[in-house]
Scaffold this motif. Structure first.
Motif, short mmCIF file in Angstrom:
data_model
loop_
_atom_site.label_atom_id
_atom_site.label_comp_id
_atom_site.label_asym_id
_atom_site.label_seq_id
_atom_site.Cartn_x
_atom_site.Cartn_y
_atom_site.Cartn_z
N ARG A 287 -37.65 -62.51 -61.08
CA ARG A 287 -36.46 -63.30 -60.77
C ARG A 287 -35.27 -62.83 -61.62
NH1 ARG A 287 -35.09 -67.46 -63.32
NH2 ARG A 287 -37.17 -67.84 -64.13
N ARG A 288 -35.52 -62.55 -62.89
CA ARG A 288 -34.44 -62.09 -63.77
C ARG A 288 -33.89 -60.74 -63.30
NH1 ARG A 288 -31.57 -64.01 -67.53
NH2 ARG A 288 -32.20 -62.82 -69.35
N GLU B 274 -31.61 -61.32 -60.48
CA GLU B 274 -30.31 -61.88 -60.89
C GLU B 274 -29.37 -60.77 -61.35
OE1 GLU B 274 -32.22 -66.04 -62.61
OE2 GLU B 274 -31.11 -64.77 -64.02
N PHE B 275 -29.89 -59.88 -62.19
CA PHE B 275 -29.02 -58.81 -62.70
C PHE B 275 -28.61 -57.85 -61.58
CE2 PHE B 275 -30.57 -60.37 -66.79
CZ PHE B 275 -29.39 -60.37 -67.51
N SER C 21 -28.25 -58.59 -58.47
CA SER C 21 -27.24 -59.21 -57.59
C SER C 21 -25.88 -59.28 -58.28
CB SER C 21 -27.71 -60.58 -57.09
OG SER C 21 -27.82 -61.44 -58.18
N ARG C 22 -25.86 -59.20 -59.61
CA ARG C 22 -24.57 -59.19 -60.31
C ARG C 22 -24.01 -57.77 -60.44
NH1 ARG C 22 -26.20 -62.75 -64.40
NH2 ARG C 22 -25.21 -61.43 -65.96
N ARG D 14 -25.01 -61.45 -71.79
CA ARG D 14 -26.46 -61.25 -71.70
C ARG D 14 -27.14 -61.78 -72.98
NH1 ARG D 14 -31.23 -61.07 -72.12
NH2 ARG D 14 -32.56 -59.28 -72.50
#
Ligand code: OSB
Ligand code: MG
Length: 367
Positions: free
Chosen positions: A146-147, A150-151, A153-154, A320
């Motif tokens: 999941r992490r 997230e990164f 998608s950023r 971060r």
């Protein structure tokens, strides 16, 4: 340029997320910020040591002693024309690379400001965007996947994940399944041994950009044996504490990629010398990190823009690790997954004294 005085700021910051590697879990980050004064200007550097001697023998306490007792008496008040002059004034000093990096990076910032140049240009490079990368600690596989998402998608296009025995293939498989084209590195921080060779051979299917430091911090020979048996490029980190060790690693074939860290090498001058050695051997390099505050992070960004840093490094945005960071503006990653060095002189950011003082647990001035 003469360094007229120096201030040491021992900070303790809480991390946005705990960071776990094969040597343990950290929720707080201690670091030493170094402020140098000279010619009416101020330069900022960082010795991003940890509270405990786990990654290397350096801690904030050892940096504190090395700076006060040996390093500052040798450089403060001397006329130093360049960062090489500062390194030459420290030839007597064995080890203490983090402390040396702290003073050298601060002095480089001061020199860049006196030349009115961004640090990246002062160091010999150009102001160009670099690809950001994030390093993710050990955590349960679903959380990690999941992490990573997230990164990605950023905008991040490069991710490094920490692995250890019993916590490797399942993780790599899960990340690869969701992100077949992601630039992916794995870092073991020395958690494996030669007996794991057959197991590590199976990682070739994950098409890693590099497998970092699978074996012990003091090994070069077993890494060479492993490198000869796998297609994945090995990257050394802990095993490259000096230029001499790097020369041996290149001769032995212990790595096909090098992780260059300012703190581990002792500043920009030895880091660029390591870049030159690797270039001569056809080994590409990247800039690693040590959970730096915005100060050390800006130094990493400037190093990563230098010619030869062809592999995206471990440089992520301020948020971060620290929210807020001690610098303004914070370091950000844009939608393309890049970070652009600032155009202002030196590191190009302002150190927020209110935040510095709030995080400070110890302060000293020299002389
Ligand atoms: O091995 O590269 C490492 C952090 C602390 C100690 C060792 C390492 C790391 C990282 C984090 O991987 C890199 C960063 O985001 O600063
Ligand atoms: Mg590493």
């Amino acid at each position: 340029m003469r360094i007229e005085s120096v201030e040491l700021h021992h900070l303790r910051l809480s991390l946005v997320h705990p960071f776990e590697t094969s040597f343990g879990r950290e929720e707080l980050k201690d670091t030493l910020v170094i402020e140098v004064h000279g010619g009416g200007l101020t330069g900022w550097g960082e010795a991003p040591a940890h509270g405990r001697p786990a990654y290397s023998a350096d801690t904030v306490d050892t940096c504190w002693v090395a700076l006060q007792q040996y390093i500052l008496p040798a450089v403060v008040g001397k006329e130093l024309g360049s960062a090489q002059d500062l390194q030459d004034a420290l030839v007597f000093l064995r080890g203490h690379a983090f402390a040396r990096a702290g003073i050298e990076t601060a002095f480089q910032d001061l020199l860049a400001r006196s030349r009115k140049l961004p640090l990246c240009v002062h160091l010999g490079g150009e102001r160009r965007p670099i690809l950001a990368g994030v390093s993710l600690g050990i955590q349960p596989t679903p959380d990690l996947v999941r992490r990573v998402g997230e990164f990605v998608s950023r905008g991040y296009r490069r991710v490094k994940i920490k692995i250890k025995p019993e916590h490797d293939r399942e993780l790599l498989e899960a990340v690869r399944r969701e992100h077949p084209a992601l630039m992916l590195k794995a870092d073991a921080n020395g958690a494996y041994g030669l007996a794991d060779t057959r197991h590590i051979e199976t990682f070739d299917e994950f098409r890693l950009l590099a497998l970092e430091q699978p074996f012990a911090f003091d090994d070069l020979v077993d890494h060479a044996t492993l490198q000869a048996r796998i297609g994945t490029p090995l990257a050394l980190d802990e095993s490259l504490p000096t230029l001499g060790a790097a020369r041996s690693a290149l001769r032995l074939g212990s790595m096909r990629v090098a992780n260059i860290k300012l703190a581990r090498m002792g500043g920009h001058v030895p880091s660029l010398q390591l870049r030159d050695l690797c270039r001569g051997a056809g080994v590409p390099v990247f800039c690693g990190g040590m959970l730096e505050t915005g100060i050390g992070r800006c130094h990493n960004i400037a190093l990563a823009t230098q010619p030869g840093f062809t592999i995206p490094g471990d440089i992520s945005e301020s948020a971060r690790y620290y929210d807020p960071d001690i610098v303004d503006p914070p370091i950000v990653v844009d939608a393309n997954g890049t970070i652009t060095p600032r155009a202002e002189p030196g590191i190009g950011v302002e150190v927020r004294r209110d935040r510095l003082e709030k995080a400070r647990v110890r302060h000293a001035k020299f002389p």
